[in-house]
Design an enzyme around this catalytic site. Structure first.
Site, PDB file in Angstrom:
ATOM      1  N   CYS A 159       0.833  -1.190   0.000  1.00 35.61           N
ATOM      2  CA  CYS A 159       0.000   0.000   0.000  1.00 35.61           C
ATOM      3  C   CYS A 159       0.873   1.247   0.000  1.00 35.61           C
ATOM      4  O   CYS A 159       2.097   1.174  -0.079  1.00 35.61           O
ATOM      5  CB  CYS A 159      -0.912   0.003   1.222  1.00 35.61           C
ATOM      6  N   ARG A 215      -4.732   1.447  -0.843  1.00 37.54           N
ATOM      7  CA  ARG A 215      -4.643   0.004  -0.618  1.00 37.54           C
ATOM      8  C   ARG A 215      -4.533  -0.801  -1.902  1.00 37.54           C
ATOM      9  O   ARG A 215      -5.274  -0.591  -2.858  1.00 37.54           O
ATOM     10  CB  ARG A 215      -5.870  -0.500   0.157  1.00 37.54           C
ATOM     11  N   LEU A 216      -3.570  -1.741  -1.895  1.00 35.96           N
ATOM     12  CA  LEU A 216      -3.505  -2.836  -2.857  1.00 35.96           C
ATOM     13  C   LEU A 216      -3.835  -4.092  -2.066  1.00 35.96           C
ATOM     14  O   LEU A 216      -3.067  -4.526  -1.211  1.00 35.96           O
ATOM     15  CB  LEU A 216      -2.111  -2.940  -3.481  1.00 35.96           C
TER      16      LEU A 216
END
Length: 641
Positions: A2, A49-50
């Site tokens: 992230c 966010r990932l």
């Protein structure tokens, strides 16, 4: 994986939503799946966010049961399940299965000792409203980046410098000291950055922001403890065991995984070990110039290991077209041409997977660079008294350049501290006198590269010369070049890169291997090669390290020549750089009179960075790689199927 941003207002005023929003939005590429914010009193937390772990429930910022402690974090904690089990036993209640929530409850339990318990890659910030404190840390080796800046009004911490540049009051000025060091190392060493007033939080350090001040503190240190009592077989078996365990730990995710594959021992070993746990997708990149591509070897390795293999060929035009935006992604100039090829292989991989494993760190931990063999070849000089070595150097420097053995005598007459500045030494101090403008050279901001390496060598004074070189590279080359490009070029494609070699448990074992077992049998990282031989094709076991070879030497004579001249003429760095001498080097290189490719490339990358960030000639806004959309469509089709 992230991107995070946190702001502490020193005037105890609320932080504007527009400010934290702009600082978070500019790192969209680090987390295209989600965003999140928490504003309270004089602080603000921003998050991109990932989604990797707890895809459904891992939204950040996260908070504790009483909502008086909040956290944002970037990275992965590989021992979070063990910590979670222990913390639940202590009475903590978890609302998610996120590894980042584990850090929050760990902080509640052990306070600012929390980073000491973590195994993984991380940069995080915790807002503790009970104590009116922002606390955070960066991982042991600097896999994940973390920067900070202070203005008259605020202190801010973020995953990327471009976020901090959005903070009101932050100026865009070149750090002259960092510029001098960049010319030596091809990157800016910790804790400086190329921006005046912006700094890195060093690896293995935590930070506390309270009472309008930021304070840094080391929580762990690199320490080699060679064990001469154990046989060679002990280290081979132990290396194999700890690496298999590390690769298994690095598999944790709820999204598709793959691995980068070159033709060397490091990445091939990672793929070979990963293949014992699951089917593997592998990704390789090369150039279209003969002699500058390892695709054939990588393809044969993939076939031997039985992977689903993907490869990409990059030509000069494509490389040049993408370069400005990729320098923007890097935040700072890093004059390693392989960084750009890393971007392209990451772009290809991100069409298929969200997580990739890679082989960074094996050379620094296990003694893999060819230069580490130099102390053995120069051992005769180590027995000479200092006055004799000084005399040899004096005489050797008087010899004509064409005399064979001149450089050998000069290097042999120096101590390792005098001759080794890490894996890159671009401009010597003598060359800097020709490249850097005189007024700048005479300024009080000039610092010798000795000011970077001297303190590191002091801490390594008890080690042998090979271990000193490893120690220096871990504190400079690994964090400043290898890990910086790995993070920035993969996150430019919203791809999480994991590095199983760079693990605190792996290092603790590797640090016990005696030098006689690392540099042995006519090769480097001897223990690692033996430990991995059952996972590798026979032809790979003894191959020399090449990495991602890039034909900049060839391209600067042809495809890049006109473009390079335009950059030199147009960039507004006349107060820093002697452009006439750079043009002289470019023409000498083109005519084949000298190989100035690395020096020219170092200058060009700096000039391009200056145009992007200081002159603001280019306007690169929030960006998500098209490959991410391709991956999402594939995942949607698979879910429908």
């Amino acid at each position: 994986m992230c991107g995070i941003v946190s702001i502490y207002n020193k005037r105890q005023a609320p932080v504007a939503q527009e400010t934290i929003g702009a600082m978070t939005r500019v790192i969209l590429h680090r987390g295209p799946d989600d965003d999140g914010f928490h504003l309270e009193d004089n602080i603000a937390l921003g998050f991109r966010r990932l989604s990797i772990i707890d895809v459904e429930g891992g939204h950040q910022p996260l908070f504790n049961e009483t909502r008086d402690i909040w956290i944002i974090g970037n990275g992965e904690i590989y021992n979070y399940k063990e910590l979670q089990h222990w913390l639940k036993g202590c009475g903590h209640v978890f609302h998610t299965d996120s590894d980042i929530e584990t850090i929050l409850h760990l902080y509640e339990e052990v306070g600012m000792d929390a980073p000491k318990h973590l195994r993984g890659m991380f940069g995080f910030t915790i807002w503790d409203s009970r104590n009116k404190r922002l606390f955070g840390a960066r991982d042991h080796f600097g896999i994940k980046p973390l920067y900070y800046v202070e203005t008259n009004d605020a202190i801010a911490v973020g995953s990327e410098i471009k976020s901090l540049l959005e903070l009101p009051g932050v100026s865009r000025e070149v750090n002259h000291t960092a510029f001098y060091h960049y010319l030596t190392f091809q990157y800016v060493p910790d804790p400086e950055t190329m921006y005046q007033g912006i700094y890195r939080i060093p690896p293995a350090h935590s930070f506390v922001i309270e009472n309008d001040q930021i304070r840094l503190q080391r929580y762990w240190d690199v320490e080699f403890k060679p064990d001469e009592s154990k046989p060679f077989s002990y280290f081979v078996e132990g290396t194999r065991s700890i690496l298999l365990e590390s690769v298994d730990k690095h598999r944790v995710s709820e999204v598709p995984r793959g691995a980068f594959l070159s033709s060397g021992v490091d990445s091939s070993s990672i793929v070979g070990m990963l293949r014992t746990f699951e089917p593997v997708k592998t990704f390789s990149v090369g150039s279209d110039i003969p002699g500058y591509s390892e695709l054939d070897y990588a393809r044969r390795t993939a076939q031997y290991l039985g992977t689903e293999h993907h490869e990409l060929v990059v030509n000069a035009q494509r490389y040049m077209d993408e370069l400005p935006r990729l320098v923007w992604h890097q935040d700072e100039p890093v004059a390693d041409p392989s960084a750009i090829l890393l971007y392209f292989v990451a772009q290809m991989a991100s069409e298929h997977v969200t997580v990739v494993l890679s082989g960074e760190g094996a050379d620094e931990f296990f003694g893999g660079y060819n230069i580490y063999r130099e102390p053995h070849s120069l051992r005769m000089f180590s027995r000479m008294p200092g006055w004799m070595r000084h005399s040899i150097r004096y005489l050797a420097e008087k010899l004509p350049e064409q005399v064979k053995g001149k450089n050998f005598l000069i290097r042999g007459s120096k101590t390792v501290e005098e001759r080794f500045f890490g894996n890159a030494l671009i401009f010597t101090e003598e060359m800097k006198e020709r490249v850097v403008m005189a007024d700048i050279r005479r300024s009080e901001e000039y610092r010798s590269p000795w000011t970077v390496t001297e303190e590191i060598y002091k801490r390594a004074s008890a080690y042998d010369d090979v271990t000193k070189m490893q120690y220096l590279d871990i504190h400079t080359w690994l964090r400043g070049n290898i890990l910086m490009k790995a993070d920035k070029m993969t996150m430019a494609n919203s791809l999480e890169l994991r590095v199983p070699f760079i693990d605190v448990k792996v290092f603790e074992f590797a640090a016990t291997i005696p030098t006689k077992y690392k540099i042995a049998n006519g090769t480097t990282k001897h223990v690692l090669r033996e430990a991995m031989k059952d996972f590798l094709p026979p032809e790979i076991k003894t191959r020399k390290k090449l990495g991602f070879p890039v034909p900049t030497r060839h391209w600067l004579k042809n495809h890049f020549y006109k473009w390079a001249k335009e950059i030199i003429f147009e960039s507004k760095v006349d107060d820093l750089i002697n452009k006439a001498y750079v043009l002289y080097m470019l023409d000498e290189h083109r005519e084949g009179n000298a190989d100035y490719s690395r020096k020219i490339w170092t200058i060009l990358i700096f000039m391009l960075w200056h145009q992007i960030f200081i002159e603001q000639k280019y306007n690169f806004g929030p960006y998500v790689s098209p490959s991410v959309e391709i991956r999402r469509k594939k995942e949607s089709l698979q879910n429908l199927g």
